[in-house]
Scaffold this active site. Structure first.
Site, PDB file in Angstrom:
ATOM      1  N   HIS A 164      59.287  34.301  31.102  1.00 44.20           N
ATOM      2  CA  HIS A 164      59.397  32.999  30.744  1.00 44.20           C
ATOM      3  C   HIS A 164      59.614  32.203  32.308  1.00 44.20           C
ATOM      4  O   HIS A 164      60.108  32.777  33.204  1.00 44.20           O
ATOM      5  CB  HIS A 164      60.458  32.686  29.938  1.00 44.20           C
ATOM      6  CG  HIS A 164      61.882  33.216  30.442  1.00 44.20           C
ATOM      7  ND1 HIS A 164      62.548  32.435  31.228  1.00 44.20           N
ATOM      8  CD2 HIS A 164      62.611  34.070  30.231  1.00 44.20           C
ATOM      9  CE1 HIS A 164      63.767  33.147  31.569  1.00 44.20           C
ATOM     10  NE2 HIS A 164      63.599  34.262  30.623  1.00 44.20           N
ATOM     11  N   HIS A 178      46.291  37.113  41.004  1.00 46.83           N
ATOM     12  CA  HIS A 178      45.974  38.455  40.054  1.00 46.83           C
ATOM     13  C   HIS A 178      47.283  39.280  40.050  1.00 46.83           C
ATOM     14  O   HIS A 178      47.694  39.581  41.092  1.00 46.83           O
ATOM     15  CB  HIS A 178      44.660  39.270  41.029  1.00 46.83           C
ATOM     16  CG  HIS A 178      44.330  40.490  40.347  1.00 46.83           C
ATOM     17  ND1 HIS A 178      43.396  41.512  40.730  1.00 46.83           N
ATOM     18  CD2 HIS A 178      44.891  41.017  39.038  1.00 46.83           C
ATOM     19  CE1 HIS A 178      43.152  42.290  39.592  1.00 46.83           C
ATOM     20  NE2 HIS A 178      44.123  41.916  38.812  1.00 46.83           N
TER      21      HIS A 178
HETATM   22  O1  JB3 Z   1      42.596  48.063  37.975  1.00 45.58           O
HETATM   23  C1  JB3 Z   1      41.912  47.299  37.437  1.00 45.58           C
HETATM   24  C2  JB3 Z   1      42.179  47.716  35.914  1.00 45.58           C
HETATM   25  N1  JB3 Z   1      40.415  47.050  37.495  1.00 45.58           N
HETATM   26  C3  JB3 Z   1      39.854  46.752  38.746  1.00 45.58           C
HETATM   27  C4  JB3 Z   1      39.617  45.411  39.299  1.00 45.58           C
HETATM   28  C5  JB3 Z   1      40.623  44.458  38.900  1.00 45.58           C
HETATM   29  O2  JB3 Z   1      39.026  45.071  40.212  1.00 45.58           O
HETATM   30  C6  JB3 Z   1      38.829  47.760  39.144  1.00 45.58           C
HETATM   31  O3  JB3 Z   1      39.187  48.922  39.019  1.00 45.58           O
HETATM   32  C7  JB3 Z   1      38.253  47.578  40.311  1.00 45.58           C
HETATM   33  O4  JB3 Z   1      39.056  47.994  41.590  1.00 45.58           O
HETATM   34  C8  JB3 Z   1      37.732  46.004  40.451  1.00 45.58           C
HETATM   35  O5  JB3 Z   1      36.854  45.827  39.732  1.00 45.58           O
HETATM   36  P1  JB3 Z   1      35.687  45.220  40.099  1.00 45.58           P
HETATM   37  O6  JB3 Z   1      35.862  43.749  40.906  1.00 45.58           O
HETATM   38  O7  JB3 Z   1      34.716  45.179  39.024  1.00 45.58           O
HETATM   39  O8  JB3 Z   1      35.139  46.217  41.062  1.00 45.58           O
HETATM   40  P2  JB3 Z   1      33.619  46.945  41.346  1.00 45.58           P
HETATM   41  O9  JB3 Z   1      33.287  47.836  40.263  1.00 45.58           O
HETATM   42  O10 JB3 Z   1      33.298  47.504  42.691  1.00 45.58           O
HETATM   43  O11 JB3 Z   1      32.289  45.818  40.868  1.00 45.58           O
HETATM   44  C9  JB3 Z   1      32.407  44.644  41.688  1.00 45.58           C
HETATM   45  C10 JB3 Z   1      31.110  44.216  41.508  1.00 45.58           C
HETATM   46  O12 JB3 Z   1      31.073  42.853  41.942  1.00 45.58           O
HETATM   47  C11 JB3 Z   1      29.881  44.822  42.188  1.00 45.58           C
HETATM   48  O13 JB3 Z   1      28.971  45.264  41.578  1.00 45.58           O
HETATM   49  C12 JB3 Z   1      29.564  43.712  43.408  1.00 45.58           C
HETATM   50  O14 JB3 Z   1      28.271  44.161  43.908  1.00 45.58           O
HETATM   51  C13 JB3 Z   1      29.938  42.644  42.891  1.00 45.58           C
HETATM   52  N2  JB3 Z   1      30.053  41.584  43.826  1.00 45.58           N
HETATM   53  C14 JB3 Z   1      30.740  41.734  44.857  1.00 45.58           C
HETATM   54  N3  JB3 Z   1      30.844  40.323  45.597  1.00 45.58           N
HETATM   55  C15 JB3 Z   1      29.550  40.410  43.735  1.00 45.58           C
HETATM   56  C16 JB3 Z   1      29.981  39.607  44.737  1.00 45.58           C
HETATM   57  N4  JB3 Z   1      28.772  39.939  42.624  1.00 45.58           N
HETATM   58  C17 JB3 Z   1      28.442  38.525  42.833  1.00 45.58           C
HETATM   59  N5  JB3 Z   1      27.728  37.876  42.034  1.00 45.58           N
HETATM   60  N6  JB3 Z   1      28.780  37.688  43.830  1.00 45.58           N
HETATM   61  C18 JB3 Z   1      29.658  38.272  45.084  1.00 45.58           C
HETATM   62  O15 JB3 Z   1      29.874  37.466  45.794  1.00 45.58           O
END
Ligand code: JB3
Length: 233
Positions: free
Chosen positions: A146, A155
């Site tokens: 609260h 985050h």
């Molecule tokens: O801890 C938990 C429960 N979740 C984590 C989350 C909070 O953060 C997770 O385990 C990961 O550590 C992370 O998840 P995320 O961000 O989905 O990580 P990753 O699987 O690496 O996916 C990030 C995606 O965003 C990748 O496919 C990148 O290519 C993409 N990306 C990065 N920068 C982007 C950009 N996509 C766009 N459209 N624009 C960007 O600037």
């Protein structure tokens, strides 16, 4: 204001976080997202839970022309929230509405304020009097007690716990399973490491880890992550 039935949504970032996001959108009864944009060209043409990755962010104006009306940030992150902030500002720049997502298995007080584009994931708790800014992630199983106040782009990672009346500054990150004691202030851009137990205020841009939490990087020695564009030399 687009109704949920009319919302044609694009997700920016197509990784693990996007999967939880799509699941939450679906279970919240909102319209299924129509596209994902991802910076990794090798992923274009793939599907994430049935949603196609159409290309990179440069496609956004084209999607707007095609009638897309809203966006959600599919990029998560484990410390640096500036990429999420940048993507959020990009969506706003193209006059898309930020989708606010509250998973049906989250417990959210009706007296909690949740800003546009924030994402409240399953098993989390947002208690009465809590105020969240825009583009905030309350990840799975996290607790915001609260009268906590969280600024934009914060985050709170999976399983982290903020005791009552904690203030968290813009873009700060509270790591997985961390605990923050009552009435503390976590400064802008600060990072609380996973599993840390915070019993003192954390200055802006500092990184603290451990039990009890101690500085890993002194405030002021900002890494490039958190130097706002307008302040960069
Ligand atoms: O801890 C938990 C429960 N979740 C984590 C989350 C909070 O953060 C997770 O385990 C990961 O550590 C992370 O998840 P995320 O961000 O989905 O990580 P990753 O699987 O690496 O996916 C990030 C995606 O965003 C990748 O496919 C990148 O290519 C993409 N990306 C990065 N920068 C982007 C950009 N996509 C766009 N459209 N624009 C960007 O600037």
């Amino acid at each position: 204001m687009t109704t949920q039935a009319e919302a044609v949504c694009v997700i920016l970032g197509g990784g693990g976080h996007a999967q939880v996001l799509i699941d939450s959108i679906h279970l919240s009864g909102m319209r299924w997202p129509q596209a994902i944009l991802d910076a990794d060209q090798s992923r274009w043409g793939q599907m994430i839970l049935g949603v196609p990755i159409l290309g990179g962010d440069e496609l956004l104006p084209e999607l707007v022309r095609r009638g897309f009306t809203c966006f959600a940030i599919g990029l998560g992150g484990i410390g640096d929230n500036r990429p999420r902030q940048r993507l959020f500002e990009l969506g706003l720049f193209y006059h898309l509405e930020p989708l606010t997502i509250i998973h049906p298995a989250a417990i959210r007080s009706q007296w909690a304020e949740i800003g546009p584009g924030s994402q409240i994931f399953p098993g989390s708790i947002i208690n009465a009097g809590a105020r969240l800014g825009q583009n905030v992630i309350i990840n799975s199983g996290a607790i915001v007690e609260h009268e906590c106040s969280l600024s934009d782009h914060v985050h709170v990672a999976t399983g982290a716990r903020l005791a009552s009346t904690v203030q968290v500054g813009r873009g700060a990150h509270i790591g997985a399973g961390a605990t923050v004691k009552q009435c503390l202030i976590i400064g802008e851009g600060a990072i609380v490491g996973a599993g840390a137990t915070v019993i003192k205020n954390v200055p802006a841009h500092a990184v603290v880890v451990g039990v009890p939490a101690r500085p890993l990087r002194q405030a002021g020695s900002e890494c490039e992550w958190f130097i706002p564009e307008e302040e960069k030399p």
